[in-house]
Scaffold this active site. Structure first.
Site, short mmCIF file in Angstrom:
data_model
loop_
_atom_site.label_atom_id
_atom_site.label_comp_id
_atom_site.label_asym_id
_atom_site.label_seq_id
_atom_site.Cartn_x
_atom_site.Cartn_y
_atom_site.Cartn_z
N THR A 91 81.24 -52.02 76.83
CA THR A 91 80.86 -52.22 78.00
C THR A 91 79.89 -53.37 78.18
O THR A 91 79.59 -53.78 79.41
CB THR A 91 79.97 -50.80 78.45
OG1 THR A 91 79.43 -50.54 77.22
CG2 THR A 91 81.05 -49.68 78.56
N LEU A 119 77.86 -52.19 61.41
CA LEU A 119 76.54 -51.73 61.90
C LEU A 119 75.48 -52.84 61.80
O LEU A 119 74.25 -52.65 61.94
CB LEU A 119 76.07 -50.81 60.53
CG LEU A 119 77.20 -49.75 60.26
CD1 LEU A 119 76.85 -49.07 58.89
CD2 LEU A 119 76.85 -48.53 61.51
N SER A 151 74.84 -56.05 60.81
CA SER A 151 73.79 -56.69 59.63
C SER A 151 73.50 -57.96 60.23
O SER A 151 72.59 -58.61 59.85
CB SER A 151 74.39 -56.77 58.49
OG SER A 151 75.78 -57.26 58.22
N ASP A 179 73.92 -55.30 70.28
CA ASP A 179 73.33 -55.29 68.89
C ASP A 179 72.06 -55.99 68.56
O ASP A 179 70.92 -55.11 68.01
CB ASP A 179 74.47 -55.97 67.68
CG ASP A 179 75.78 -55.44 68.08
OD1 ASP A 179 75.93 -54.42 68.79
OD2 ASP A 179 76.61 -56.21 67.73
C1 GLA Z 1 80.41 -55.55 68.70
C2 GLA Z 1 79.65 -56.58 69.58
C3 GLA Z 1 78.92 -55.64 70.74
C4 GLA Z 1 79.57 -54.83 71.50
C5 GLA Z 1 80.41 -54.06 70.59
C6 GLA Z 1 81.52 -53.14 71.40
O1 GLA Z 1 79.60 -54.68 68.11
O2 GLA Z 1 78.66 -57.50 68.92
O3 GLA Z 1 78.26 -56.76 71.47
O4 GLA Z 1 80.52 -55.59 72.36
O5 GLA Z 1 81.23 -54.75 69.66
O6 GLA Z 1 80.97 -52.21 72.02
#
Ligand code: GLA
Length: 389
Positions: A38, A127, A129, A174
């Site tokens: 999203t 996760l 990193s 992230d």
């Molecule tokens: C990866 C991307 C995020 C996000 C997710 C899916 O982690 O780095 O920006 O789009 O996938 O929610």
């Protein structure tokens, strides 16, 4: 036992015996609770920062060179601040090179540094990193030079390093989670306005834990499929825009517009339906947590998995199997894949008293069917990036 700071200081002195006393920073990885795929649709996400991440120590060295030592790879890299280009051999260094370049592009004058990096985020597990590495570098460079940039600006800079320098077209979730997390909280982020709220997590109080299960399957297709999903979402917006004038992204498509969405060509309908309903799930999930209703929250997790599996089509059979095994453990309230998909981890909301049984059953069941040994972690919702004093 030595602290993270003592350990990295020791490494720093070994690698750079003549350097000045370094500054040490920390940036965590993240696990996303709800709101998948999203962020690049201007929507809502709900990740938490976790208690594994990147520790980085750095001091000026009086040159225009950056020298980095990676404890995990037992490898060194050096580059000139006059020539900020990606390294073909030391890929791990590109996250830091990219952050340097982004500061330079904004007109900041970087000074040469000696750096040591160490991480304890499980690699290749989705996760974040790499986001943690970028955020750690951004925080360290900002603090050492005394620039005192706004934290959200540093988040955006870290994301641009990944997009423009490393060449991965990720959204902002992230890096944002790594920077802005808070102990015992998850982060409700509006990826359009970048307004956010830290939501207290009632799991521990109610005797529950978020278990994270690493499928340990290589996330091979993730880059090309990720980019394809982004394009499909944009394609859906373009077609929907003919009926819903003024929409800029799938964020602008409400639940009441689902009949229109369902009328799109099949693949675009599925992609758009996932994003629209997933945004709605984030809002519902936060309401459920605020009401202390973990049953409802768990149902939303499982519903999110089905939507990622059937509509967004970013799951794979190993992740579906883990979700099924997790849901088969008595007391588990919900489970879903987390992160970009095509590998990586699932999460499950597990009663603390059932954690042992959960670990045994999921590990065994998964091994029997796939031959793979899943890794199972219980992370604490942790604070975001900053200096370790
Ligand atoms: C990866 C991307 C995020 C996000 C997710 C899916 O982690 O780095 O920006 O789009 O996938 O929610």
């Amino acid at each position: 036992m030595k602290s993270k700071k003592e350990l990295i200081l020791q490494q720093f002195r070994e690698q750079f015996p003549k350097a000045a006393e370094p500054l040490v920073v920390w940036a965590p990885g993240r696990v996303n609770l709800l709101g998948e795929h999203t962020d690049y649709n201007d929507g809502f996400v709900f990740p938490m920062a976790i208690d594994v991440g990147i520790t980085m120590a750095g001091a000026f060295n009086g040159t225009d060179q950056v020298n980095i030592y990676s404890v995990n790879f037992s490898a060194r890299d050096s580059f000139s601040l006059q020539e900020l280009v990606p390294s073909a051999t030391q890929k791990w260094s590109n996250y830091i090179r990219g952050v340097c370049q982004q500061f330079a592009l904004l007109g900041f004058e970087l000074k040469g540094l000696d750096l040591v990096v160490e991480g304890n985020v499980p690699q290749g597990a989705g996760l974040s990193s790499s986001a943690a590495l970028e955020v750690a570098a951004a925080v360290l460079l900002d603090a050492l030079h005394g620039w005192e940039q706004d934290r959200v600006e540093l988040v955006k800079l870290a994301q641009r390093a990944e997009n423009d320098f490393v060449g991965v077209d990720c959204g902002i979730m992230d890096q944002f989670a790594s920077m802005m997390g808070q102990e015992n909280h998850a982060l409700f982020l509006d990826c359009r306005s970048l307004g956010y709220d830290l939501i207290p997590l009632p799991f521990e109080r109610q005797g529950y834990a978020v278990a994270v299960v690493n499928s340990r399957v290589q996330r091979g297709l993730v880059d090309s499929e990720y980019n394809l999903r982004r394009e499909q979402c944009e394609g859906a917006v373009e077609l929907l825009g003919r009926e819903l004038s003024g929409i800029k992204s799938l964020r602008d498509v409400a639940m009441e517009h689902l009949p229109l969405v369902n009328g799109l060509p099949d693949v675009l309908a599925k992609r758009a339906r996932h994003v629209v309903t997933e945004n709605n799930k984030v809002l519902a999930g936060i309401k459920a947590l605020e009401a202390g209703d973990l049953v409802q929250f768990g149902e939303l997790l499982t519903a999110s998995h089905l939507s990622l599996r059937d509509d967004f089509e970013v799951s794979r059979k190993e992740l579906d199997l883990l979700v099924e095994l997790a849901l088969g453990v008595p007391g588990v309230l919900g489970a879903r894949m987390t992160g970009a998909g095509f590998g990586g981890c699932i999460i499950a909301l597990v009663p603390e008293r059932a954690l042992r049984e959960f670990k045994e059953r999921v590990f065994q069941g998964y091994k029997e069917e796939t031959g793979l040994e899943a890794e199972i972690y219980v992370f604490k919702p942790a604070a975001g990036a900053g200096p370790i004093l």
